[in-house]
Design a protein around this motif. Structure first.
Motif, short mmCIF file in Angstrom:
data_model
loop_
_atom_site.label_atom_id
_atom_site.label_comp_id
_atom_site.label_asym_id
_atom_site.label_seq_id
_atom_site.Cartn_x
_atom_site.Cartn_y
_atom_site.Cartn_z
N ASP A 159 0.83 -1.21 0.00
CA ASP A 159 0.00 0.00 0.00
C ASP A 159 0.87 1.26 0.00
OD1 ASP A 159 -2.40 -1.33 -0.11
OD2 ASP A 159 -2.76 -1.26 2.08
N LEU A 160 1.94 1.25 0.78
CA LEU A 160 2.84 2.41 0.84
C LEU A 160 3.50 2.65 -0.52
CD1 LEU A 160 4.49 1.96 4.35
CD2 LEU A 160 2.92 3.78 3.64
N ARG A 161 3.98 1.58 -1.16
CA ARG A 161 4.59 1.74 -2.49
C ARG A 161 3.58 2.28 -3.49
NH1 ARG A 161 7.50 -2.75 -0.87
NH2 ARG A 161 6.02 -4.25 -1.66
N ILE A 164 3.07 6.00 -2.88
CA ILE A 164 4.23 6.77 -3.35
C ILE A 164 4.17 6.92 -4.86
CG2 ILE A 164 6.74 6.71 -3.62
CD1 ILE A 164 6.80 5.45 -0.75
N GLU A 165 3.86 5.83 -5.58
CA GLU A 165 3.77 5.87 -7.04
C GLU A 165 2.67 6.83 -7.49
OE1 GLU A 165 3.23 1.90 -8.52
OE2 GLU A 165 5.12 1.19 -7.65
N ILE A 166 1.53 6.74 -6.85
CA ILE A 166 0.40 7.61 -7.22
C ILE A 166 0.74 9.08 -6.95
CG2 ILE A 166 -1.97 8.24 -6.59
CD1 ILE A 166 -2.47 5.21 -6.11
N GLN A 171 2.14 14.42 -8.78
CA GLN A 171 3.03 15.57 -8.68
C GLN A 171 3.53 15.95 -10.07
OE1 GLN A 171 6.43 14.98 -6.17
NE2 GLN A 171 6.87 17.16 -6.05
N ILE A 172 3.91 14.98 -10.86
CA ILE A 172 4.40 15.23 -12.21
C ILE A 172 3.30 15.82 -13.08
CG2 ILE A 172 5.20 14.09 -14.34
CD1 ILE A 172 6.73 12.11 -12.48
N GLN A 173 2.10 15.28 -12.96
CA GLN A 173 0.98 15.71 -13.81
C GLN A 173 0.20 16.88 -13.22
OE1 GLN A 173 -1.26 12.13 -14.31
NE2 GLN A 173 0.33 11.12 -15.52
N GLY A 174 0.47 17.24 -11.96
CA GLY A 174 -0.25 18.34 -11.33
C GLY A 174 -1.70 18.01 -11.07
N ASP A 178 -7.60 10.40 -5.91
CA ASP A 178 -8.15 9.65 -4.77
C ASP A 178 -7.29 8.42 -4.60
OD1 ASP A 178 -10.31 11.32 -4.28
OD2 ASP A 178 -11.54 10.34 -5.80
N ILE A 179 -6.93 8.14 -3.36
CA ILE A 179 -6.12 6.97 -3.07
C ILE A 179 -6.98 5.97 -2.32
CG2 ILE A 179 -4.08 6.11 -1.84
CD1 ILE A 179 -2.89 8.92 -2.17
N GLU A 180 -7.14 4.80 -2.86
CA GLU A 180 -7.93 3.74 -2.23
C GLU A 180 -6.98 2.66 -1.74
OE1 GLU A 180 -11.25 3.55 -1.80
OE2 GLU A 180 -11.57 5.48 -2.75
N PRO A 181 -6.91 2.42 -0.40
CA PRO A 181 -6.02 1.36 0.07
C PRO A 181 -6.53 0.00 -0.35
CG PRO A 181 -7.33 2.26 1.88
CD PRO A 181 -7.63 3.08 0.66
N SER A 182 -5.59 -0.94 -0.59
CA SER A 182 -6.01 -2.29 -0.96
C SER A 182 -6.47 -3.01 0.31
CB SER A 182 -4.84 -3.02 -1.62
OG SER A 182 -3.76 -3.15 -0.72
N GLU A 183 -7.37 -3.94 0.15
CA GLU A 183 -7.95 -4.67 1.30
C GLU A 183 -7.08 -5.84 1.66
OE1 GLU A 183 -10.94 -3.87 2.89
OE2 GLU A 183 -11.08 -2.10 1.68
#
Length: 183
Positions: A159-161, A164-166, A171-174, A178-183
């Motif tokens: 989930d942390l990785r 970070i990727e998202i 950040q690159i795309q501005g 929404d971040i959805e944690p995996s179950e």
């Protein structure tokens, strides 16, 4: 403690140093306020502390009224000129030319375009709810409910990785994502 003197005047403080205040200060303060003087400016002019000017406003109603009258007129003049700058205006002006060695005065009307900065300033101060720079943004969870707050320490490495990727992509795309944690 107030004390009534023999002449019927009520003094706020018994004893102490006599006030530097003089009735002539009313007219001087009025004129200074017409020129945009602040209470600090008045204190410097009268060679007293700002607190003394504030005390005079409390103790001498005619002094306070002089300040109010001067400041009100000065503020009205500034508002009037700001409004003219914001909306544009015309002004009569004489142009001087030389014709066959002689000066010739030609009355003209000069047009001044509206000033965007003055208009923005006017609107921000007159209608702050509509024109302010800051915006109130309310953040809520699904269907307007409360946000789910989760400590990062409880997330899995996967989930942390993913987060970070998202976040790096956003950040690159501005973008806001929404971040959805995996179950």
């Amino acid at each position: 403690m107030s004390v009534q003197l023999d002449n019927g005047v009520v003094a706020k403080h018994a004893g102490g140093r006599p006030s530097k205040y003089d009735e002539s200060f009313n007219k001087q303060a009025y004129k200074l306020c017409l020129l945009g003087a602040t209470d600090i400016d008045l204190a410097k002019f009268f060679d007293v502390e700002e607190k003394t000017v504030n005390n005079w406003k409390e103790s001498y109603p005619e002094f306070l009224q002089s300040l109010k009258n001067g400041k009100e007129i000065a503020d009205a003049q500034v508002a009037s000129r700001l409004f003219k700058r914001a909306t544009g205006y015309e002004r009569e002006e004489d142009k001087i030319f030389q014709f066959q060695g002689n000066p010739v005065v030609v009355p003209t009307e000069v047009h001044y375009q509206p000033d965007t900065t003055a208009a923005i300033f006017w609107l921000k101060n007159r209608q702050p709810a509509k024109w302010r720079d800051t915006q109130n943004i309310e953040v809520s969870g699904p269907n307007g409910g409360p946000l789910l707050v989760q400590s990062v320490s409880t997330l899995s490495d996967a989930d942390l990785r993913q987060m970070i990727e998202i976040m790096e992509r956003a950040q690159i795309q501005g973008e806001i994502v929404d971040i959805e944690p995996s179950e």
